[in-house]
Design a protein around this motif. Sequence first.
Motif, PDB file in Angstrom:
ATOM      1  N   LEU A  50     -34.736  63.965 -12.886  1.00  0.00           N
ATOM      2  CA  LEU A  50     -35.892  64.392 -12.113  1.00  0.00           C
ATOM      3  C   LEU A  50     -36.085  63.502 -10.885  1.00  0.00           C
ATOM      4  O   LEU A  50     -36.085  62.282 -10.986  1.00  0.00           O
ATOM      5  N   ASP A  51     -36.226  64.140  -9.735  1.00  0.00           N
ATOM      6  CA  ASP A  51     -36.489  63.442  -8.474  1.00  0.00           C
ATOM      7  C   ASP A  51     -37.707  64.061  -7.803  1.00  0.00           C
ATOM      8  O   ASP A  51     -37.891  65.280  -7.830  1.00  0.00           O
ATOM      9  N   LYS A  52     -38.517  63.198  -7.184  1.00  0.00           N
ATOM     10  CA  LYS A  52     -39.654  63.673  -6.416  1.00  0.00           C
ATOM     11  C   LYS A  52     -39.919  62.695  -5.281  1.00  0.00           C
ATOM     12  O   LYS A  52     -39.999  61.480  -5.495  1.00  0.00           O
ATOM     13  N   SER A  53     -40.011  63.238  -4.080  1.00  0.00           N
ATOM     14  CA  SER A  53     -40.327  62.444  -2.901  1.00  0.00           C
ATOM     15  C   SER A  53     -41.540  63.028  -2.204  1.00  0.00           C
ATOM     16  O   SER A  53     -41.793  64.230  -2.275  1.00  0.00           O
ATOM     17  N   PHE A  54     -42.266  62.156  -1.530  1.00  0.00           N
ATOM     18  CA  PHE A  54     -43.351  62.551  -0.642  1.00  0.00           C
ATOM     19  C   PHE A  54     -42.982  61.990   0.720  1.00  0.00           C
ATOM     20  O   PHE A  54     -43.144  60.792   0.969  1.00  0.00           O
ATOM     21  N   GLY A  55     -42.403  62.853   1.562  1.00  0.00           N
ATOM     22  CA  GLY A  55     -41.904  62.376   2.853  1.00  0.00           C
ATOM     23  C   GLY A  55     -40.779  61.374   2.633  1.00  0.00           C
ATOM     24  O   GLY A  55     -39.820  61.648   1.920  1.00  0.00           O
ATOM     25  N   PRO A  65     -46.735  49.528 -12.739  1.00  0.00           N
ATOM     26  CA  PRO A  65     -47.748  49.160 -11.749  1.00  0.00           C
ATOM     27  C   PRO A  65     -48.270  50.379 -10.996  1.00  0.00           C
ATOM     28  O   PRO A  65     -47.649  51.442 -10.984  1.00  0.00           O
ATOM     29  N   SER A  66     -49.404  50.188 -10.357  1.00  0.00           N
ATOM     30  CA  SER A  66     -49.992  51.231  -9.537  1.00  0.00           C
ATOM     31  C   SER A  66     -48.997  51.672  -8.476  1.00  0.00           C
ATOM     32  O   SER A  66     -48.339  50.856  -7.840  1.00  0.00           O
ATOM     33  N   GLY A  67     -48.847  52.996  -8.340  1.00  0.00           N
ATOM     34  CA  GLY A  67     -47.940  53.538  -7.337  1.00  0.00           C
ATOM     35  C   GLY A  67     -46.500  53.675  -7.784  1.00  0.00           C
ATOM     36  O   GLY A  67     -45.632  54.046  -7.000  1.00  0.00           O
ATOM     37  N   SER A  68     -46.226  53.421  -9.060  1.00  0.00           N
ATOM     38  CA  SER A  68     -44.833  53.475  -9.524  1.00  0.00           C
ATOM     39  C   SER A  68     -44.373  54.868  -9.946  1.00  0.00           C
ATOM     40  O   SER A  68     -43.209  55.060 -10.262  1.00  0.00           O
ATOM     41  N   GLY A  69     -45.285  55.858  -9.958  1.00  0.00           N
ATOM     42  CA  GLY A  69     -44.875  57.229 -10.247  1.00  0.00           C
ATOM     43  C   GLY A  69     -45.297  57.769 -11.596  1.00  0.00           C
ATOM     44  O   GLY A  69     -44.889  58.872 -11.969  1.00  0.00           O
ATOM     45  N   LYS A  70     -46.110  57.041 -12.336  1.00  0.00           N
ATOM     46  CA  LYS A  70     -46.538  57.502 -13.664  1.00  0.00           C
ATOM     47  C   LYS A  70     -47.261  58.848 -13.581  1.00  0.00           C
ATOM     48  O   LYS A  70     -46.892  59.796 -14.275  1.00  0.00           O
ATOM     49  N   SER A  71     -48.270  58.931 -12.739  1.00  0.00           N
ATOM     50  CA  SER A  71     -49.040  60.178 -12.612  1.00  0.00           C
ATOM     51  C   SER A  71     -48.186  61.291 -12.016  1.00  0.00           C
ATOM     52  O   SER A  71     -48.280  62.447 -12.436  1.00  0.00           O
ATOM     53  N   THR A  72     -47.326  60.962 -11.066  1.00  0.00           N
ATOM     54  CA  THR A  72     -46.440  61.963 -10.472  1.00  0.00           C
ATOM     55  C   THR A  72     -45.513  62.542 -11.540  1.00  0.00           C
ATOM     56  O   THR A  72     -45.292  63.755 -11.602  1.00  0.00           O
ATOM     57  N   PHE A  73     -44.969  61.683 -12.409  1.00  0.00           N
ATOM     58  CA  PHE A  73     -44.106  62.152 -13.495  1.00  0.00           C
ATOM     59  C   PHE A  73     -44.869  63.119 -14.400  1.00  0.00           C
ATOM     60  O   PHE A  73     -44.378  64.212 -14.710  1.00  0.00           O
ATOM     61  N   LEU A  74     -46.074  62.752 -14.808  1.00  0.00           N
ATOM     62  CA  LEU A  74     -46.859  63.625 -15.683  1.00  0.00           C
ATOM     63  C   LEU A  74     -47.224  64.935 -14.989  1.00  0.00           C
ATOM     64  O   LEU A  74     -47.190  65.998 -15.600  1.00  0.00           O
ATOM     65  N   ARG A  75     -47.541  64.862 -13.706  1.00  0.00           N
ATOM     66  CA  ARG A  75     -47.866  66.077 -12.959  1.00  0.00           C
ATOM     67  C   ARG A  75     -46.634  66.976 -12.810  1.00  0.00           C
ATOM     68  O   ARG A  75     -46.757  68.197 -12.801  1.00  0.00           O
ATOM     69  N   CYS A  76     -45.467  66.382 -12.722  1.00  0.00           N
ATOM     70  CA  CYS A  76     -44.231  67.172 -12.658  1.00  0.00           C
ATOM     71  C   CYS A  76     -43.938  67.853 -13.993  1.00  0.00           C
ATOM     72  O   CYS A  76     -43.400  68.963 -14.020  1.00  0.00           O
ATOM     73  N   LEU A  77     -44.281  67.207 -15.105  1.00  0.00           N
ATOM     74  CA  LEU A  77     -43.998  67.791 -16.417  1.00  0.00           C
ATOM     75  C   LEU A  77     -44.642  69.156 -16.596  1.00  0.00           C
ATOM     76  O   LEU A  77     -44.078  70.030 -17.253  1.00  0.00           O
ATOM     77  N   ASN A  78     -45.838  69.345 -16.041  1.00  0.00           N
ATOM     78  CA  ASN A  78     -46.466  70.662 -16.170  1.00  0.00           C
ATOM     79  C   ASN A  78     -46.530  71.398 -14.837  1.00  0.00           C
ATOM     80  O   ASN A  78     -47.289  72.341 -14.674  1.00  0.00           O
ATOM     81  N   LEU A  79     -45.692  70.950 -13.904  1.00  0.00           N
ATOM     82  CA  LEU A  79     -45.503  71.581 -12.600  1.00  0.00           C
ATOM     83  C   LEU A  79     -46.779  71.682 -11.760  1.00  0.00           C
ATOM     84  O   LEU A  79     -46.924  72.589 -10.959  1.00  0.00           O
ATOM     85  N   LEU A  80     -47.680  70.720 -11.945  1.00  0.00           N
ATOM     86  CA  LEU A  80     -48.769  70.577 -10.991  1.00  0.00           C
ATOM     87  C   LEU A  80     -48.203  70.004  -9.695  1.00  0.00           C
ATOM     88  O   LEU A  80     -48.765  70.183  -8.630  1.00  0.00           O
ATOM     89  N   GLU A  81     -47.083  69.297  -9.816  1.00  0.00           N
ATOM     90  CA  GLU A  81     -46.244  68.882  -8.681  1.00  0.00           C
ATOM     91  C   GLU A  81     -44.872  69.493  -8.909  1.00  0.00           C
ATOM     92  O   GLU A  81     -44.352  69.442 -10.020  1.00  0.00           O
TER      93      GLU A  81
END
Length: 134
Positions: A18-23, A46-62
């Motif tokens: 899984l890969d995700k970039s923002f710009g 740590p803050s900003g390391s991608g934890k929330s992004t990973f979880l949001r990707c799991l249910n395709l909110l991202e």
Amino acid sequence: MTNTAKNKKEPIIRVENLDKSFGQLHVLKGITEEIHSGEVVVIIGPSGSGKSTFLRCLNLLEEPDTGTIIFDGYNLTDKSIPRRQREKNIDFYRSEMGMVFQHFNLFPHKTVLDNIIMAPMLVKKQTKEAATKK
């Protein structure tokens, strides 16, 4: 095939590369993980390391840039499925997984119980009595 391989259950969630970039910011880089039914998984960092992004990707909110997410045998990221059918399938699987947002908001005019039973009533169409009992 060994007995261990034969008896190993399929994971409920499988994530592959899984890969995700923002710009220019590459947040998730080749994440691969398996989560089995009944397993408790903790994601720390740590803050900003991608934890929330990973979880949001799991249910395709991202939407991940690349990679595969398989939930209970269904490939949520399969782009060969027509968009409308894919969205319908994703809605079903979202109703089967839970997520507590980092900055969750409760409705202040409702009780704790009313906040908790709201989702089962709205999403799963349960009666108030059934949601309260569960």
